[in-house]
Design an enzyme around this catalytic site. Structure first.
Site, PDB file in Angstrom:
ATOM      1  N   GLU A  18      -3.288   7.267 -18.089  1.00  0.00           N
ATOM      2  CA  GLU A  18      -2.147   7.048 -18.991  1.00  0.00           C
ATOM      3  C   GLU A  18      -0.854   7.673 -18.448  1.00  0.00           C
ATOM      4  OE1 GLU A  18      -4.529   8.272 -22.509  1.00  0.00           O
ATOM      5  OE2 GLU A  18      -3.481   6.614 -23.497  1.00  0.00           O
ATOM      6  N   GLU A  51     -12.200   6.248 -22.857  1.00  0.00           N
ATOM      7  CA  GLU A  51     -12.236   7.070 -24.079  1.00  0.00           C
ATOM      8  C   GLU A  51     -13.296   6.613 -25.067  1.00  0.00           C
ATOM      9  OE1 GLU A  51      -9.452   6.290 -22.471  1.00  0.00           O
ATOM     10  OE2 GLU A  51      -7.971   7.882 -22.652  1.00  0.00           O
TER      11      GLU A  51
HETATM   12  C1  LIG Z   1      -5.598  10.893 -24.898  1.00  0.00           C
HETATM   13  C2  LIG Z   1      -6.470  11.158 -23.774  1.00  0.00           C
HETATM   14  C3  LIG Z   1      -7.850  11.168 -23.925  1.00  0.00           C
HETATM   15  C4  LIG Z   1      -8.701  11.424 -22.750  1.00  0.00           C
HETATM   16  O1  LIG Z   1      -8.212  11.535 -21.648  1.00  0.00           O
HETATM   17  S1  LIG Z   1     -10.372  11.591 -23.038  1.00  0.00           S
HETATM   18  C5  LIG Z   1     -11.032  11.940 -21.467  1.00  0.00           C
HETATM   19  C6  LIG Z   1     -11.162  10.703 -20.634  1.00  0.00           C
HETATM   20  N1  LIG Z   1     -11.734  11.042 -19.343  1.00  0.00           N
HETATM   21  C7  LIG Z   1     -13.049  10.909 -19.079  1.00  0.00           C
HETATM   22  O2  LIG Z   1     -13.838  10.515 -19.922  1.00  0.00           O
HETATM   23  C8  LIG Z   1     -13.467  11.275 -17.676  1.00  0.00           C
HETATM   24  C9  LIG Z   1     -14.648  12.203 -17.694  1.00  0.00           C
HETATM   25  N2  LIG Z   1     -15.090  12.468 -16.329  1.00  0.00           N
HETATM   26  C10 LIG Z   1     -15.942  11.645 -15.679  1.00  0.00           C
HETATM   27  O3  LIG Z   1     -16.359  10.605 -16.176  1.00  0.00           O
HETATM   28  C11 LIG Z   1     -16.392  12.076 -14.327  1.00  0.00           C
HETATM   29  O4  LIG Z   1     -15.968  13.389 -14.103  1.00  0.00           O
HETATM   30  C12 LIG Z   1     -15.891  11.216 -13.158  1.00  0.00           C
HETATM   31  C13 LIG Z   1     -16.516   9.811 -13.237  1.00  0.00           C
HETATM   32  C14 LIG Z   1     -14.359  11.086 -13.151  1.00  0.00           C
HETATM   33  C15 LIG Z   1     -16.333  11.858 -11.822  1.00  0.00           C
HETATM   34  O5  LIG Z   1     -17.737  12.047 -11.857  1.00  0.00           O
HETATM   35  P1  LIG Z   1     -18.439  13.065 -10.837  1.00  0.00           P
HETATM   36  O6  LIG Z   1     -18.060  12.690  -9.441  1.00  0.00           O
HETATM   37  O7  LIG Z   1     -19.898  13.046 -11.151  1.00  0.00           O
HETATM   38  O8  LIG Z   1     -17.788  14.477 -11.116  1.00  0.00           O
HETATM   39  P2  LIG Z   1     -18.135  15.466 -12.326  1.00  0.00           P
HETATM   40  O9  LIG Z   1     -19.246  16.361 -11.906  1.00  0.00           O
HETATM   41  O10 LIG Z   1     -18.342  14.695 -13.583  1.00  0.00           O
HETATM   42  O11 LIG Z   1     -16.765  16.260 -12.486  1.00  0.00           O
HETATM   43  C16 LIG Z   1     -16.458  17.433 -11.765  1.00  0.00           C
HETATM   44  C17 LIG Z   1     -16.206  18.538 -12.776  1.00  0.00           C
HETATM   45  O12 LIG Z   1     -15.080  18.178 -13.565  1.00  0.00           O
HETATM   46  C18 LIG Z   1     -15.432  18.247 -14.940  1.00  0.00           C
HETATM   47  N3  LIG Z   1     -14.701  17.231 -15.682  1.00  0.00           N
HETATM   48  C19 LIG Z   1     -14.452  15.955 -15.287  1.00  0.00           C
HETATM   49  N4  LIG Z   1     -13.760  15.321 -16.208  1.00  0.00           N
HETATM   50  C20 LIG Z   1     -13.539  16.195 -17.214  1.00  0.00           C
HETATM   51  C21 LIG Z   1     -12.832  16.123 -18.461  1.00  0.00           C
HETATM   52  N5  LIG Z   1     -12.187  15.017 -18.822  1.00  0.00           N
HETATM   53  N6  LIG Z   1     -12.834  17.224 -19.248  1.00  0.00           N
HETATM   54  C22 LIG Z   1     -13.441  18.351 -18.869  1.00  0.00           C
HETATM   55  N7  LIG Z   1     -14.103  18.478 -17.686  1.00  0.00           N
HETATM   56  C23 LIG Z   1     -14.140  17.416 -16.885  1.00  0.00           C
HETATM   57  C24 LIG Z   1     -16.936  17.988 -14.959  1.00  0.00           C
HETATM   58  O13 LIG Z   1     -17.496  18.466 -16.151  1.00  0.00           O
HETATM   59  C25 LIG Z   1     -17.379  18.759 -13.747  1.00  0.00           C
HETATM   60  O14 LIG Z   1     -17.394  20.140 -14.079  1.00  0.00           O
HETATM   61  P3  LIG Z   1     -18.567  21.067 -13.536  1.00  0.00           P
HETATM   62  O15 LIG Z   1     -18.451  21.048 -12.042  1.00  0.00           O
HETATM   63  O16 LIG Z   1     -18.282  22.418 -14.141  1.00  0.00           O
HETATM   64  O17 LIG Z   1     -19.853  20.474 -14.003  1.00  0.00           O
END
Ligand SMILES: C/C=C/C(=O)SCCNC(=O)CCNC(=O)[C@H](O)C(C)(C)COP(=O)(O)OP(=O)(O)OC[C@H]1O[C@@H](n2cnc3c(N)ncnc32)[C@H](O)[C@@H]1OP(=O)(O)O
Length: 258
Positions: free
Chosen positions: A112, A132
């Site tokens: 966004e 989301e």
């Molecule tokens: C108005 C706005 C609303 C929003 O924005 S709602 C949020 C929308 N975003 C998401 O849903 C994205 C969530 N994240 C993911 O789906 C995945 O990440 C990815 C597909 C982008 C990448 O996956 P992978 O390569 O397996 O990495 P990983 O182990 O999931 O991420 C590395 C570390 O980053 C943390 N992390 C990722 N996204 C978020 C987040 N949105 N909020 C909090 N933490 C996040 C994880 O947990 C982890 O952390 P650790 O290494 O401690 O396990």
């Protein structure tokens, strides 16, 4: 400015780096800092462009920090949606050219913020989604409107309703990003484009951007008279005379942004 949002000025360009490991997520603090930063940059006549990118190799930004929503109530939701909206709407209204240098995952609020920019350049390995609904939420920072506007309702619905995550080449094919560059080169490509902006009159750019934005909120019947009005208004500026004279004198223009 917070430690999670870094600013570096390079000539007429402000480079803003999201730096909140591991995923460059947005928090209330970074969103407020972004809003204040854009207000500050709007007042700096030397700045013509803003480039936003993410620190590290993997994430542009994964959006909102989901930890905040785990046991958050409606008060938290109202507060976060307000700060998201204020930050990204202020970014949309930046008077210069904003460019997202998408260096990795751009998810949710991470996509966004790129949608609130004027131009998007993505690295080949980058992936983009508005996922989301998969976590019971919805894109509340302009995503439903800006994505539909940019790529049309069909692809917006595939991404928002079906959770489709797009790789950079597909994103370019549907018009979500304008350019794809090799890994590690998004910032460089964005800075190159920002250099081109320096050849344009900053006040003319501001007026043109306002007119293009007007196309979203108004009708063609209100935008066309405004186009003529702003064309005339530009003749009050020094940059209008400078631009035309520089062309006729076969030299580079020296803008004063006024
Ligand atoms: C108005 C706005 C609303 C929003 O924005 S709602 C949020 C929308 N975003 C998401 O849903 C994205 C969530 N994240 C993911 O789906 C995945 O990440 C990815 C597909 C982008 C990448 O996956 P992978 O390569 O397996 O990495 P990983 O182990 O999931 O991420 C590395 C570390 O980053 C943390 N992390 C990722 N996204 C978020 C987040 N949105 N909020 C909090 N933490 C996040 C994880 O947990 C982890 O952390 P650790 O290494 O401690 O396990």
């Amino acid at each position: 400015m917070t430690a999670q949002l870094k600013l570096e000025k390079q000539g007429h360009t402000a480079v803003v780096t999201m730096s909140n490991p591991p995923a460059n997520t947005w928090t209330k603090g970074t969103l407020t800092a972004l809003k204040n930063l854009v207000i500050e940059l709007n007042a700096d006549k030397e700045i013509y462009s803003l480039v936003i990118t993410g620190e590290g190799e993997k994430f542009f930004s994964a959006g909102a920090d989901l930890n905040v929503f785990a046991d958050g109530d409606k008060g938290v939701a109202a507060d976060m949606s307000r700060v998201f909206g204020e930050a990204f709407e202020t970014l949309s209204d930046f008077r210069g050219v904003s460019i997202a240098a998408i260096n990795g995952f751009a998810m949710g609020g991470g996509l966004e913020v790129a949608l609130a920019c004027d131009i998007r350049i993505a690295e080949a390995q980058a992936q983009m989604a508005l996922p989301e609904a998969k976590v019971g939420l919805l894109p509340c920072a302009g995503g439903t409107q800006n994505l539909s506007w940019l790529v049309g309702e069909g692809w917006a619905k595939r991404m928002i309703l079906c959770g489709e995550r797009l790789k950079a080449d597909k994103a370019q094919q549907i018009g979500l990003v304008e350019e794809v560059v090799e890994q590690g080169k998004a910032l460089e490509a964005a800075l190159e484009l920002a250099k081109k902006v320096e050849d344009q009159s900053p006040v003319a750019v501001t007026a043109c951007k306002a007119l293009i934005q007007k196309g979203r909120t108004g009708t063609i019947n209100s935008a066309l008279p405004l186009e003529r009005e702003l064309f005339v208004t530009l003749f009050d500026t020094q940059d209008q005379k400078e631009g035309v004279n520089a062309f006729l004198e076969k030299r580079k223009a020296n803008w004063v942004n006024g």
